[in-house]
Scaffold this active site. Sequence first.
Site, PDB file in Angstrom:
ATOM      1  N   GLY A   1       0.950  -1.124  -0.144  1.00  0.00           N
ATOM      2  CA  GLY A   1      -0.164  -0.016   0.021  1.00  0.00           C
ATOM      3  C   GLY A   1       0.818   1.283  -0.047  1.00  0.00           C
ATOM      4  O   GLY A   1       0.443   2.062  -0.644  1.00  0.00           O
TER       5      GLY A   1
ATOM      6  N   CYS B   1       0.441   0.506  12.950  1.00  0.00           N
ATOM      7  CA  CYS B   1      -0.864   0.879  13.197  1.00  0.00           C
ATOM      8  C   CYS B   1      -1.292   0.375  14.469  1.00  0.00           C
ATOM      9  O   CYS B   1      -2.316  -0.291  14.836  1.00  0.00           O
ATOM     10  CB  CYS B   1      -1.767   0.109  12.186  1.00  0.00           C
ATOM     11  SG  CYS B   1      -1.266  -1.801  12.162  1.00  0.00           S
TER      12      CYS B   1
HETATM   13  C1  SAM Z   1       2.124  -3.499   8.790  1.00  0.00           C
HETATM   14  S1  SAM Z   1       2.496  -4.403   7.541  1.00  0.00           S
HETATM   15  C2  SAM Z   1       3.308  -3.485   6.512  1.00  0.00           C
HETATM   16  C3  SAM Z   1       2.145  -2.913   5.596  1.00  0.00           C
HETATM   17  C4  SAM Z   1       2.617  -2.047   4.290  1.00  0.00           C
HETATM   18  N1  SAM Z   1       3.742  -1.222   4.679  1.00  0.00           N
HETATM   19  C5  SAM Z   1       1.643  -1.589   3.543  1.00  0.00           C
HETATM   20  O1  SAM Z   1       1.203  -0.321   3.630  1.00  0.00           O
HETATM   21  O2  SAM Z   1       0.844  -2.098   2.649  1.00  0.00           O
HETATM   22  C6  SAM Z   1       4.141  -5.309   8.440  1.00  0.00           C
HETATM   23  C7  SAM Z   1       4.599  -6.116   7.257  1.00  0.00           C
HETATM   24  O3  SAM Z   1       5.964  -6.642   7.847  1.00  0.00           O
HETATM   25  C8  SAM Z   1       6.150  -7.821   7.339  1.00  0.00           C
HETATM   26  N2  SAM Z   1       7.031  -8.217   8.383  1.00  0.00           N
HETATM   27  C9  SAM Z   1       7.090  -9.000   9.738  1.00  0.00           C
HETATM   28  N3  SAM Z   1       8.398  -8.997  10.264  1.00  0.00           N
HETATM   29  C10 SAM Z   1       9.232  -8.692   9.396  1.00  0.00           C
HETATM   30  C11 SAM Z   1      10.602  -8.605   9.394  1.00  0.00           C
HETATM   31  N4  SAM Z   1      11.204  -9.085  10.514  1.00  0.00           N
HETATM   32  N5  SAM Z   1      11.221  -8.254   8.176  1.00  0.00           N
HETATM   33  C12 SAM Z   1      10.505  -7.854   7.108  1.00  0.00           C
HETATM   34  N6  SAM Z   1       9.356  -7.737   6.922  1.00  0.00           N
HETATM   35  C13 SAM Z   1       8.738  -8.184   8.342  1.00  0.00           C
HETATM   36  C14 SAM Z   1       5.041  -8.617   7.477  1.00  0.00           C
HETATM   37  O4  SAM Z   1       4.924  -9.517   6.651  1.00  0.00           O
HETATM   38  C15 SAM Z   1       4.141  -7.521   6.783  1.00  0.00           C
HETATM   39  O5  SAM Z   1       3.829  -7.699   5.695  1.00  0.00           O
END
Ligand code: SAM
EC number: 2.1.1.176
Length: 437
Positions: free
Chosen positions: A263, A380
């Site tokens: 997003g 969030c």
């Molecule tokens: C809040 S979401 C991100 C939403 C995204 N920024 C958007 O606007 O569509 C957090 C993301 O962090 C990823 N995530 C979790 N731990 C992570 C890590 N250690 N390294 C990279 N990505 C990670 C998850 O798979 C998830 O897709």
Amino acid sequence: MKKTTREKALLILNDVFYKGAFLEEQLEILKQSKLDNRDYTFIREITTGVVRNRTYLDYVIKTNSKIKFNKIHKIILTILEMAIYQMFFLDRVPNYSIVSESVELAKIYGNRGSVGFVNGILRAISKNNEMPQVKIKDSIDNLSTYYSHPKFYTDFFYNNYSEDFAKKLLKANNQIPPFTIRINTIKTDRESFIKKLLEEGFSYEETPYKFALNIKNPEGIIDSLLFKEGYFYVQDLASILVSVYLNPTPNSQVLDLCAAPGGKSTHLSALMGNTGQIVACDKNKAKINIIKSNASRLGVTNIITKVNDAQVNNDNFVNKFDYCLVDAPCSAIGLYRKKPDIKWNKDIADIKQLSEIQLEILENAKNYIKTGGILLYSTCSVSKIENEDVITQFLKNNSNFVIKKIENKDTYKMFPHINNSDGFSMTMLVKNSQRLS
Ligand SMILES: C[S@@+](CC[C@H](N)C(=O)[O-])C[C@H]1O[C@@H](n2cnc3c(N)ncnc32)[C@H](O)[C@@H]1O
């Protein structure tokens, strides 16, 4: 025998409350099952409503039950929660029919005793013409029960903001969120988009950001040509504003460390006019494909994707980027309004654990930015532990970073009752120099 709509709702709730299932995923599976649209809407309304108001519903049960609350069988409890929700939050079903449908469910899932119990307690409760009041002396307990929120959450806002703030926030968290979309300026302009939107029979209201619109009748919009053509992306206002505040200049190098489903990355791309380069990473390989498919639908050409664990230092990224976005994995307690089951599956222990991961990610991210570059940290979550506390610790460890205020705040927070958005926090950090140590 074919299951009734209420029985389907009961089984979904049972999976969410007792088997760790996520409400949104269960509803998505149901939607794919070619169910009649009216039945689907009813099941979604009951299940979401029960999850949202669970503590209050249980309070009504507790104060009317002759059986000790923790002795009530789980599925019988869910039957009661569904019934009381329908009595006091929906007005389309008469009480006598709610009682008899609940008794039928108790016949299937309970024993003779529970059938009598369900019948008796629901008849007694249905005699109330109005919603039963919550009479708990302790104000925080009272608010948590009436608005069905975890106590730690109410406690925090009551004590650190005000009673009035807590009440308004809790109330807003129980309302249905707007369906917000971001106009994709890579494919269209605002005026042409709105014209097409209206022609397709959708109506909208403005938001404070001109490229974000709240769609008043979103049913079917995901199946529309407008969507398929990539003219918009479904995204909450707060999430949209993260990229607006980062505001990367065209032709810059941007790193999005936690990017899926894309997003913010795809929005950054639009803000940069599809120039420069955005490296969109995520730990989860399957989710990388979602970024790719969103980017392709939206006509984004300046994103490259990488599977990357942000908790591990990546030498290839060091000193390469003008901007880095850390939209960190978090408790998502800012999303109570959209995903009410988060109220019941994330507690303080989870929040503390996440804050350690968040700091670890920031400690890597800092190396990837050039001097003078910007690091934007967002979650969030509206907790202090995952935001202000993480930043305080980060700044203690890294004196070469300073805060650049957003909307005059060190950590800018958005709330449903103030911004009509998800709960969100964002902090902008500028790297002033390389570290000398
Ligand atoms: C809040 S979401 C991100 C939403 C995204 N920024 C958007 O606007 O569509 C957090 C993301 O962090 C990823 N995530 C979790 N731990 C992570 C890590 N250690 N390294 C990279 N990505 C990670 C998850 O798979 C998830 O897709």
